[in-house]
Design an enzyme around this catalytic site. Sequence first.
Site, PDB file in Angstrom:
ATOM      1  CE  LYS A 226      68.102  42.076  37.972  1.00  0.00           C
ATOM      2  NZ  LYS A 226      67.424  43.397  38.009  1.00  0.00           N
TER       3      LYS A 226
ATOM      4  CD  GLU B 107      68.344  47.743  39.153  1.00  0.00           C
ATOM      5  OE1 GLU B 107      68.091  46.745  38.436  1.00  0.00           O
ATOM      6  OE2 GLU B 107      69.498  48.159  39.364  1.00  0.00           O
TER       7      GLU B 107
ATOM      8  N   GLY C  52      72.715  44.931  28.619  1.00  0.00           N
ATOM      9  CA  GLY C  52      73.006  46.006  29.556  1.00  0.00           C
ATOM     10  C   GLY C  52      74.401  46.549  29.326  1.00  0.00           C
TER      11      GLY C  52
ATOM     12  CD  GLU D 146      80.298  49.095  35.744  1.00  0.00           C
ATOM     13  OE1 GLU D 146      79.677  49.988  35.112  1.00  0.00           O
ATOM     14  OE2 GLU D 146      80.339  49.056  36.983  1.00  0.00           O
TER      15      GLU D 146
ATOM     16  N   GLY E 177      78.387  43.109  31.857  1.00  0.00           N
ATOM     17  CA  GLY E 177      78.643  41.970  30.973  1.00  0.00           C
ATOM     18  C   GLY E 177      79.904  41.224  31.384  1.00  0.00           C
TER      19      GLY E 177
ATOM     20  CD  GLU F 117      72.117  44.489  22.522  1.00  0.00           C
ATOM     21  OE1 GLU F 117      72.971  45.305  22.950  1.00  0.00           O
ATOM     22  OE2 GLU F 117      70.975  44.811  22.218  1.00  0.00           O
TER      23      GLU F 117
ATOM     24  CB  CYS G 150      71.958  48.853  22.841  1.00  0.00           C
ATOM     25  SG  CYS G 150      70.705  48.053  21.846  1.00  0.00           S
TER      26      CYS G 150
ATOM     27  CD  GLU H  67      76.081  52.266  25.651  1.00  0.00           C
ATOM     28  OE1 GLU H  67      76.283  51.546  26.648  1.00  0.00           O
ATOM     29  OE2 GLU H  67      75.469  51.884  24.642  1.00  0.00           O
TER      30      GLU H  67
HETATM   31  P1  NAI Z   1      73.332  47.665  34.111  1.00  0.00           P
HETATM   32  O1  NAI Z   1      74.116  46.915  33.110  1.00  0.00           O
HETATM   33  O2  NAI Z   1      73.868  47.822  35.476  1.00  0.00           O
HETATM   34  O3  NAI Z   1      71.859  46.998  34.248  1.00  0.00           O
HETATM   35  C1  NAI Z   1      71.234  46.163  33.311  1.00  0.00           C
HETATM   36  C2  NAI Z   1      70.623  44.957  34.023  1.00  0.00           C
HETATM   37  O4  NAI Z   1      71.649  44.228  34.670  1.00  0.00           O
HETATM   38  C3  NAI Z   1      69.625  45.304  35.131  1.00  0.00           C
HETATM   39  O5  NAI Z   1      68.581  44.347  35.147  1.00  0.00           O
HETATM   40  C4  NAI Z   1      70.462  45.184  36.385  1.00  0.00           C
HETATM   41  O6  NAI Z   1      69.702  44.920  37.540  1.00  0.00           O
HETATM   42  C5  NAI Z   1      71.342  44.010  36.031  1.00  0.00           C
HETATM   43  N1  NAI Z   1      72.597  43.945  36.802  1.00  0.00           N
HETATM   44  C6  NAI Z   1      73.353  44.977  37.257  1.00  0.00           C
HETATM   45  N2  NAI Z   1      74.432  44.509  37.930  1.00  0.00           N
HETATM   46  C7  NAI Z   1      74.361  43.155  37.879  1.00  0.00           C
HETATM   47  C8  NAI Z   1      75.187  42.105  38.386  1.00  0.00           C
HETATM   48  N3  NAI Z   1      76.299  42.354  39.091  1.00  0.00           N
HETATM   49  N4  NAI Z   1      74.824  40.821  38.140  1.00  0.00           N
HETATM   50  C9  NAI Z   1      73.712  40.546  37.425  1.00  0.00           C
HETATM   51  N5  NAI Z   1      72.889  41.490  36.943  1.00  0.00           N
HETATM   52  C10 NAI Z   1      73.205  42.786  37.160  1.00  0.00           C
HETATM   53  O7  NAI Z   1      73.014  49.089  33.490  1.00  0.00           O
HETATM   54  P2  NAI Z   1      72.763  50.477  34.274  1.00  0.00           P
HETATM   55  O8  NAI Z   1      73.693  50.593  35.433  1.00  0.00           O
HETATM   56  O9  NAI Z   1      71.320  50.582  34.568  1.00  0.00           O
HETATM   57  O10 NAI Z   1      73.161  51.529  33.163  1.00  0.00           O
HETATM   58  C11 NAI Z   1      74.518  51.930  32.993  1.00  0.00           C
HETATM   59  C12 NAI Z   1      74.876  52.028  31.547  1.00  0.00           C
HETATM   60  O11 NAI Z   1      74.764  50.756  30.923  1.00  0.00           O
HETATM   61  C13 NAI Z   1      73.975  52.916  30.708  1.00  0.00           C
HETATM   62  O12 NAI Z   1      74.298  54.254  30.848  1.00  0.00           O
HETATM   63  C14 NAI Z   1      74.253  52.377  29.337  1.00  0.00           C
HETATM   64  O13 NAI Z   1      75.461  52.918  28.857  1.00  0.00           O
HETATM   65  C15 NAI Z   1      74.448  50.900  29.555  1.00  0.00           C
HETATM   66  N6  NAI Z   1      73.208  50.139  29.239  1.00  0.00           N
HETATM   67  C16 NAI Z   1      73.129  49.532  28.019  1.00  0.00           C
HETATM   68  C17 NAI Z   1      71.964  48.881  27.640  1.00  0.00           C
HETATM   69  C18 NAI Z   1      71.845  48.221  26.326  1.00  0.00           C
HETATM   70  O14 NAI Z   1      70.769  48.172  25.753  1.00  0.00           O
HETATM   71  N7  NAI Z   1      72.890  47.634  25.792  1.00  0.00           N
HETATM   72  C19 NAI Z   1      70.772  48.861  28.502  1.00  0.00           C
HETATM   73  C20 NAI Z   1      70.979  49.492  29.801  1.00  0.00           C
HETATM   74  C21 NAI Z   1      72.153  50.110  30.117  1.00  0.00           C
END
Ligand code: NAI
Length: 482
Positions: free
Chosen positions: A173, A176, A226, A229, A231, A248, A282, A378
């Site tokens: 996936k 979005e 991602g 939270e 994770g 990660e 990240c 972060e």
């Molecule tokens: P997120 O962690 O919510 O999204 C990342 C992925 O997880 C997306 O594909 C999303 O659809 C999916 N996702 C979200 N909630 C989920 C759930 N309950 N179950 C399964 N999959 C789920 O990240 P978001 O909200 O877009 O960004 C928030 C913060 O996260 C950023 O400001 C940054 O600090 C961090 N982040 C870190 C990343 C990294 O490379 N380690 C990449 C993206 C965000």
Amino acid sequence: MKTYQMYVDGKFCDAASGKTFNVFDPATEEVIATCPAGEAADVARAVAAAKRAFYGGWRGTSAQERGRILLRLAERIRARRDELARIETLNSGKPIVESEYDMDDSATCFEYYGGLATKINGEVIQVPANAVVMAVKEPMGVAGQIIPWNYPLAMAAWKLGPALAAGCTVVIKPAEQTPLSLLDLARDFEAIGLPPGVVNVVTGMGPECGGPIVAHPDVRKIAFTGSAEVGKIIMRSAADQLKRVSLELGGKSPNIFFSDADFEAAVDGALFGVFINQGEVCSAGSRVLVQQDIYKRFVDACAAKAKTIKVGPGIERETKMGPLVSAEQRDRVRRYQEIGKREAKVAAGGGAPKGKGWYVEPTIFYDVDNSATIAQEEIFGPVMSVIPFKDEAHALEIANATPYGLAAAVWTRDIFKAFRVVKGLEAGIVWVNHMQPTMLEAPWGGYKMSGFGRELGHWGVEEYLETKQIYINLDEAPIGWY
Ligand code: NAI
Ligand code: MG
């Protein structure tokens, strides 16, 4: 405006519900495409296809054949590099030059795993018995992969490459915000010889579409990049079936500058470490630790250079910093800029340009205390927090005082000092006199709350393999116990 579909069981299709969501160009804030809003029913169909493909043939495919398919995928990315890079930039906002680099990186990643597929070997073990004992590697089965929006195609490549090399099938996936590059690449899956169901791309929101992937009993392993939270949510959900998980999850990585470092290179490295990809990285070196005797000069030099960074639409070749990926992320970074103004002093930026596009200014805060919110949380945007330190011990104390441990960098001309600091850092990736170069052949992943499991290199493929012990008795006589 384009209408995209998901890719399930070798066919492009809509969501069962017929629902869609909008995809934006962050530079114009305009809707550029719609995608299916997949939910549990769509995920169930994708997982069923992946399961059929796994047991129906993929796990029995020779490593040579799987490798060749990955090499053909790499070739397609190279052939379509400019087109895919353009899509990546229009959808994510990142500078076109960086998108081109990401496309090359994605191709190289598939090439690496195309080659590695034929080098996955087991072991024969010496035992005190008349037996041959082996440890063989087997694919886990259906893997679920959840991708972030900062490096959309590259993060998909980092996960698809090892999974397919291992012999797993996949339900993936994209985020979005940025589903377009992977969906565009999926148009080539059939032509390169990927059987239907081996890779299924489902699109949708995190909880509605990602959640059901994690919860599905036929998905054996989850790979996620991602937020910490999410994770935690994933780990909790996966615990019900004791599902394998690799995570990660970002960080608050220290970039440490000793006064004996090459000054010009250091200033450049501090900016590159945190401003590349708009800071949506990240491993961003968001905490810049500078030794006291060069501190003021260093802050001034960074600020002067930051003010010259060309911010603009990623599609323009001179652009060095594009807009952030979404209105939500822009608002998030803007909030931290305001918090920073209360917690520290501003050396550069601190606001957002007027007009359309989700831009923020490259921002430098200095005299930051390591306990401040902008030093602990972060931000995931172009915001640098500069913190002074006295000596080596002080630098290490500050560097490790974070719940995260993804990356770190140290700048010095003293090789002995460099190694002492490297040894003391609690981080999964440590650079010396550089920050951010990512080698596909080397392990990538974090300590502490930056997650666990390692991507890339041979470590990456281990995450998709189970180990089976096989004992072959060579004694023909009965055991003779009863
Ligand atoms: P997120 O962690 O919510 O999204 C990342 C992925 O997880 C997306 O594909 C999303 O659809 C999916 N996702 C979200 N909630 C989920 C759930 N309950 N179950 C399964 N999959 C789920 O990240 P978001 O909200 O877009 O960004 C928030 C913060 O996260 C950023 O400001 C940054 O600090 C961090 N982040 C870190 C990343 C990294 O490379 N380690 C990449 C993206 C965000
Ligand atoms: Mg989220």
